[in-house]
Design a protein around this motif. Structure first.
Motif, PDB file in Angstrom:
ATOM      1  N   GLY A  90       0.508  -1.238   0.214  1.00 18.63           N
ATOM      2  CA  GLY A  90       0.070   0.353   0.501  1.00 18.63           C
ATOM      3  C   GLY A  90       0.732   1.450  -0.255  1.00 18.63           C
ATOM      4  O   GLY A  90       0.279   2.823  -0.213  1.00 18.63           O
ATOM      5  N   THR A 129      -9.547   0.573  -3.617  1.00 19.34           N
ATOM      6  CA  THR A 129      -8.555  -0.715  -3.162  1.00 19.34           C
ATOM      7  C   THR A 129      -7.257   0.046  -2.791  1.00 19.34           C
ATOM      8  O   THR A 129      -6.284  -0.086  -2.239  1.00 19.34           O
ATOM      9  CB  THR A 129      -8.505  -1.898  -4.166  1.00 19.34           C
ATOM     10  OG1 THR A 129      -9.806  -2.917  -4.282  1.00 19.34           O
ATOM     11  CG2 THR A 129      -7.041  -2.901  -3.573  1.00 19.34           C
ATOM     12  N   ASP A 133      -5.822   0.112   0.643  1.00 19.71           N
ATOM     13  CA  ASP A 133      -4.431  -0.519   1.596  1.00 19.71           C
ATOM     14  C   ASP A 133      -3.033   0.624   1.491  1.00 19.71           C
ATOM     15  O   ASP A 133      -2.359   0.413   2.591  1.00 19.71           O
ATOM     16  CB  ASP A 133      -4.187  -0.936  -0.105  1.00 19.71           C
ATOM     17  CG  ASP A 133      -4.798  -2.101  -0.845  1.00 19.71           C
ATOM     18  OD1 ASP A 133      -5.082  -2.426   0.016  1.00 19.71           O
ATOM     19  OD2 ASP A 133      -4.517  -2.821  -1.488  1.00 19.71           O
TER      20      ASP A 133
END
Length: 422
Positions: A90, A129, A133
């Motif tokens: 991330g 997403t 992350d």
């Protein structure tokens, strides 16, 4: 979030050294100025043409964020360039030359690149997403005192902590609810980085304490700290007008919002002499600091002191375009954000179309609204914001957005990483 920040290039070896032994006296630094030009052929999608080693993710994030706030739909290629820079855990580094390669223990990921990317991708939407992350990684990099340093494990600084607070806000997470293992949050860290009212520069934010624990006023950190204390993103709207009483006062803060108001008061005083902030290198004559000044404008707007920035906005209209033309997309973005934050027209900012100039630094946007569409949308926003929480009449908010975040040692931003301001 800033940025605010203009000065000299630093070598990669200096960054690695800072990672190994971070120092509490480090002053904000800057990456090389980025001339206005399309991205180099070997970096398709990237805005600007200079070496992105130290600032690729930063300048791309600011560009996408500024475009979004003006109704521009960025090129898909530009968004893809940014998302491809993210590591599997991330985090983002300032730049990865081979995004297809896996990130390793030696990949110099940092909180600033990650937080800036979160703010941009959250604003654009459709990248849930990637945002999730990145936020998870930011949580893992929080220091026990509740703040963040530029590099994981480095001492907390105002600039990094404020930028991450803005990223959490952008992602829909309240910064005061993100607590360290010691139960501290970003607000706790920022309060400890404010200069006491009875000290020189009282009310300002320091970047970090020096080796003796002394907090020195730093204009770049103060602009960032105002946004951080108010949980504002780099793309913030101006707040309703603050108390008309003289804001250039300091009262010992009990909350981060109190500290932010003190910081804004300090900026009012700092801008009073010339109408802009200055920076200097050792032995050199003081020079106007356009990036830090733009950040200060955004901070004042966020604190409800937009009227106190009128003189400074006039100066930016006169001198800002020449600076941005030499400095590149991050600088154009800062001007766009400052214009929007104060209700100025970024498409006619002292006779310059900032939006057009920013768009020209990279791949053509997918869509650009015309002036009529923008005016109509601004009218809707003004009507919506003129209601208070109970649906009754309220003071009309000045629509705008702001960049701010000063960047500390290793915070390498394009065209505006700056030196220490006192």
């Amino acid at each position: 979030m800033n940025v605010r920040r203009t000065v000299t290039a630093i070598a990669a070896t200096a960054v690695i050294a800072a990672a190994a032994a971070p120092t509490a006296t480090a002053a904000p630094v800057t990456a090389p100025a980025t001339p206005e030009a399309p991205a180099a052929p070997d970096a398709p999608g990237l805005h600007g043409s200079t070496d992105p080693t130290y600032d690729g993710v930063w300048r791309q994030s600011l560009t996408l964020l500024a475009q979004d706030t003006t109704g521009v739909r960025p090129a898909a290629q530009a968004v893809d360039w940014l998302t491809a820079q993210q590591c599997a855990d991330g985090a983002f580094a300032a730049f990865r030359a081979d995004p297809a390669a896996k990130c390793g223990a030696k990949t110099p990921v940092d909180s600033n690149s990650t937080a800036a990317a979160v703010q941009a991708l959250a604003a654009l939407g459709g990248e849930d997403t990637a945002v999730r992350d990145a936020v998870r990684w930011l949580r893992s990099a929080q220091n026990p005192d509740g703040g963040w340093g530029y590099l994981p494990g480095g001492p907390s600084d105002t600039n990094s902590t404020s930028l991450v607070a803005g990223a959490l806000t952008a992602a829909g997470t309240a910064p005061d609810g993100v607590r360290s293992k010691d139960g501290k949050n970003a607000h706790d860290a920022l309060l400890k980085l404010t200069v006491p009212c009875d000290a020189d520069g009282g009310g300002a934010f320091a970047y970090q304490p020096d080796k003796k624990g002394v907090l020195a006023a730093n204009a770049d950190a103060t602009a960032a700290g105002v946004l951080g204390g108010l949980d504002r993103t780099l793309a913030t709207k101006a707040a309703p007008a603050a108390d008309p009483a003289d804001p250039a006062t300091c009262a010992e803060p009990r909350t981060a919002a109190d500290a932010a108001r003190n910081g804004a008061a300090h900026l009012v005083t700092a801008l009073a002499a010339k109408g802009y902030l200055v920076s200097s290198l050792a032995g050199a004559k003081d020079q106007p600091d356009h990036g830090n000044t733009a950040d200060a404008v955004v901070a004042l707007a966020a604190a409800g002191l937009t009227d106190r920035a009128d003189r400074t906005v006039t100066w930016l209209k006169r001198d800002g375009a020449a600076w941005a033309a030499k400095s590149g997309p991050a600088a154009w973005s800062q001007l766009v954000l400052a214009a929007h934050a104060t209700g100025a027209d970024p498409r006619d900012f002292g006779g310059t179309d900032l939006v057009q100039r920013l768009n020209a630094t990279g791949p053509a946007p997918e869509s650009v609204p015309d002036a009529k569409d923008t005016a109509a949308e601004d009218g809707k926003d003004n009507a919506k914001d003129s209601k208070d929480d109970d649906g009754g009449p309220a003071v009309i908010w000045i629509i705008g957005i702001g960049l701010v975040v000063g960047i500390g040692i290793g915070i390498l931003l394009s065209g505006r990483r700056k030196k220490r301001q006192k």
